[in-house]
Enzyme design. Sequence first.
Site, PDB file in Angstrom:
ATOM      1  N   ASP A 108       0.969  39.857 -19.963  1.00 33.35           N
ATOM      2  CA  ASP A 108       2.142  39.100 -19.301  1.00 33.35           C
ATOM      3  C   ASP A 108       2.473  39.447 -17.875  1.00 33.35           C
ATOM      4  OD1 ASP A 108       2.413  38.197 -21.922  1.00 33.35           O
ATOM      5  OD2 ASP A 108       3.844  39.817 -22.503  1.00 33.35           O
ATOM      6  N   ASP A 110      -2.159  33.018 -26.397  1.00 39.31           N
ATOM      7  CA  ASP A 110      -1.130  33.807 -26.854  1.00 39.31           C
ATOM      8  C   ASP A 110      -0.299  33.127 -27.931  1.00 39.31           C
ATOM      9  OD1 ASP A 110       0.419  36.011 -26.246  1.00 39.31           O
ATOM     10  OD2 ASP A 110       1.637  35.165 -24.466  1.00 39.31           O
TER      11      ASP A 110
END
Length: 544
Positions: A439, A386
């Site tokens: 997420d 990420d």
Amino acid sequence: MASFARSIHPFAIFRFLFLICISFTVADDISQDDNSVPRSPSCNNKFQLVKVKNWVNGVEGESLVGLSARFGASLPTRAEGVLKIRAVFTNPLNGCSNSTSKLSSSAALSVRGDCAFTTKAEVAQSGGAKALLVINDKEDLYKMVCSDNDTTLNITIPVVMIPKSGGEAINKSMVHGGVVELLLYSPNRPVVDFSVIFLWLMAVGTIVCASLWPLFTGSDQNTERYNELSPKDISSGTVKDNSEKEVLDISAKGAIVFVITASTFLVLLYFFMSAWFVWLLIVLFSIGGIEGMHACIVTLVFRKCRNCGWKTVDLPLLGEVTLLSVGVLLFCISFAVFWATNRHASYAWIGQDVLGICLMITVLQMARLPNIKVAAVLLCCAFVYDIFWVFLSPLIFHESVMIAVARGDNSGGEAIPMLLRVPRFFDPWGGYDMIGFGDILFPGLLISFSFRYDKAQKKGILNGYFLWLIFGYGVGLFLTYLGLYLMDGHGQPALLYLVPCTLGLIIILGSLRGELKYLWDYGSDSSSSHHLQKHKPVAVPDRS
């Protein structure tokens, strides 16, 4: 008796995870400043989005969105009290030399190219224009800056860039004899929009719902294989629990391969993003959403009414299925088709969120983390993934690959569907607050494990891990939005905040409680023997 909702091959799990891995960031669509471009006392404005309201022969049309330049006058923040000004194209169109068309008291329009933006502004101002609109040769809004030599600029009119389609629309109206009037202003964006709170509740609620799903549906047997008294072999990867539903135990090696595959797919999306590619993702997302919604609805119906809908029918490809399953399947297909055909409507976000939440709940029932060791490998890899693709990829690709893909650059106006999104109801700019499926799913895998562990160990709410990890996830998501605000809306890698607040929290709690070693190897033979030895009664010699 077979049922469409009962068994989904693990290949489908990989397909779902493969889809959701491409969007790990909570992204905003506005960046008001950029310190990487030249500044000077006369070229020091912030870049601001500009609303361009327009009227053709007195009839108001759809507003355009532009971007102000680093130089020139600032625009008012409210439309009230601002006068309309007539739009006039410069002649020549590039606006690089004195215009033969009358620009006095008008909004001059010129096309991009052939000379500096500051030159266009000076020419328009000398002709008496009240504003300059530069039409870009693309749909993107380019940041108009000064050169290093522009140190004595005296530009007192606002300068705004508008997209190519906006300029074409204005030109079309004027070619047909219409009188086009424009009004320019730049409203402020609220510090916090209530949509963020709603999105926060949706993300946290999805994980809570997925974790507690066995309780909602009465599938208590789904967690029996996590009991420490009867550990199961997780080396084979895929096992079947007592409910005949295939479950995939993620391994450490599989977690690493998954993140590498996700990176490869993300790069392919970045380089080959197009309308047909996004359409392919929309189709795959719809199929996954249909399966997820069908599984959720059928499971809940059978939970409430165990004796209804058991009449079966034999169908091609599906085999013997219940009539209830067929009816629900047709409803789910209709729902997904309606969303896909109306995905640009103002209400389409509701259908996208419903399909996405159902998909994630189903994935979290089928894919499971066996212990904290695998969780640490998966979440740490996702953590690095990420951060790299949001913050470090510009060093190689000159822009954030993750944000470019999530934004749908070069997708012909189509948007990536693997997001939960909520419109900004109180934002004059509109738009959406978004959170990627990754997420939710990656922390969700860990939180679901903590719930099963607490239940197997008969832990209470406070001395368990589930409630604390839910709290940690909520705090991490709050920090994500705080970072989004502090960085002027620049897209944030949410796992940067979520991994420490979930994985870090369970490791700290496990260490303080003396259970980290057991959590680390949970489900293995060594872990079980360690646990049994820990609780083995100590023989006290009889001295009587």
